[in-house]
Scaffold this motif. Sequence first.
Motif, PDB file in Angstrom:
ATOM      1  N   SER A  68    -124.353 116.047 -14.579  1.00 59.90           N
ATOM      2  CA  SER A  68    -125.109 116.012 -15.957  1.00 59.90           C
ATOM      3  C   SER A  68    -125.825 114.821 -16.267  1.00 59.90           C
ATOM      4  CB  SER A  68    -124.204 116.531 -16.977  1.00 59.90           C
ATOM      5  OG  SER A  68    -123.101 115.796 -17.082  1.00 59.90           O
ATOM      6  N   ILE A  69    -125.338 113.676 -15.944  1.00 60.23           N
ATOM      7  CA  ILE A  69    -126.012 112.390 -15.951  1.00 60.23           C
ATOM      8  C   ILE A  69    -127.380 112.415 -15.044  1.00 60.23           C
ATOM      9  CG2 ILE A  69    -125.817 109.891 -15.802  1.00 60.23           C
ATOM     10  CD1 ILE A  69    -122.526 110.631 -15.991  1.00 60.23           C
ATOM     11  N   GLN A  70    -127.150 112.529 -13.852  1.00 59.27           N
ATOM     12  CA  GLN A  70    -128.212 112.753 -12.811  1.00 59.27           C
ATOM     13  C   GLN A  70    -129.333 113.755 -13.300  1.00 59.27           C
ATOM     14  OE1 GLN A  70    -128.692 110.594 -10.453  1.00 59.27           O
ATOM     15  NE2 GLN A  70    -126.675 109.557 -11.206  1.00 59.27           N
ATOM     16  N   PHE A  71    -129.056 114.893 -13.726  1.00 58.82           N
ATOM     17  CA  PHE A  71    -129.381 116.306 -13.909  1.00 58.82           C
ATOM     18  C   PHE A  71    -129.800 116.618 -15.415  1.00 58.82           C
ATOM     19  CE2 PHE A  71    -128.969 115.627  -9.270  1.00 58.82           C
ATOM     20  CZ  PHE A  71    -130.150 116.021  -8.838  1.00 58.82           C
ATOM     21  N   PRO A  72    -129.856 115.871 -16.358  1.00 59.77           N
ATOM     22  CA  PRO A  72    -129.491 116.263 -17.780  1.00 59.77           C
ATOM     23  C   PRO A  72    -130.115 117.687 -18.120  1.00 59.77           C
ATOM     24  CG  PRO A  72    -130.981 114.171 -17.623  1.00 59.77           C
ATOM     25  CD  PRO A  72    -130.599 114.679 -16.322  1.00 59.77           C
TER      26      PRO A  72
END
Length: 288
Positions: A68-72
């Motif tokens: 979720s940090i890489q692909f918010p």
Amino acid sequence: MKSINGFERKFADEEVKEAIENVQNKYAGYRNDETLELAFSCIDLTTLNSTDTESRGKQFADNVSNFSIQFPGLANVGAICVYPKLVPVVRKNLKAEGVNIAAVSAGFPSSMTFADVKVMETKKTVELGADEIDIVISIGDFLAGDYEFVFDEIKQLKEACGDAHLKVILETGALKTPEAIWKASLIAMHAGADFIKTSTGKMEPAATLEAAWVMTTAIRHYSEETGRKVGFKPAGGISTADEALQYLTVVDEVLGKEWMNNQLFRIGASRLANNLLTELVGEEVKYF
Ligand SMILES: O=C[C@H](O)COP(=O)(O)O
């Protein structure tokens, strides 16, 4: 429950052929970001190699935890699926909310071990942190016509799962006919399966649209008879967005929108996630 001998249905070649042609004609209409993201959220992100190590298990868990940090804004995968030995390291490192840990068990992939060993392996895997257990039916006994044995064994393994969900793999490539796939689907569901799954990914043919259509039709029949909704998991050889959309189309056509979520639909795949992400992001992604 009807006697196992009542789990019979004949399929005309034309019936299956027409159903699959219908899916082939319609699936392109499902190609949009919403459906691609839905397919992604239904992935059981799988590593089932005899070369797997604790560090691979940790890497899998870390990638999913950091997703979720890489692909918010994008929904995460449904579960990570590993061999039992990797369950503790995945449990320790998985920080992503709502992503389950699935483990294969009970002598996967051949299922050729003793019933008490299968039960012990399953109980231990759940105790170590698996939320979901994927087992294979005793294929040889099924093909030999010992349906009671197959039914009883699944029932025993369902009990061994406790609160964990049980996915039952039919290995449809070995069952071959729609009639055998229908019968195995009903045996598995009546014995307590929470999901029925096509294949181990360890033999050819693995998942096919034909098997998917027969299994989802059996799920609909079982749901109409009992009121219980069983999930569907195609697995093995599914690696492209087109293939994922074709299986989603089967589910929508046969079971409808109620099944179009990762509570009732999963795709078991080791090579699909990056390809779906690539389509969603619009550039080549090699994250997993
Ligand atoms: O259960 C999942 C399958 O083993 C995955 O098969 P695959 O490696 O062909 O995607």
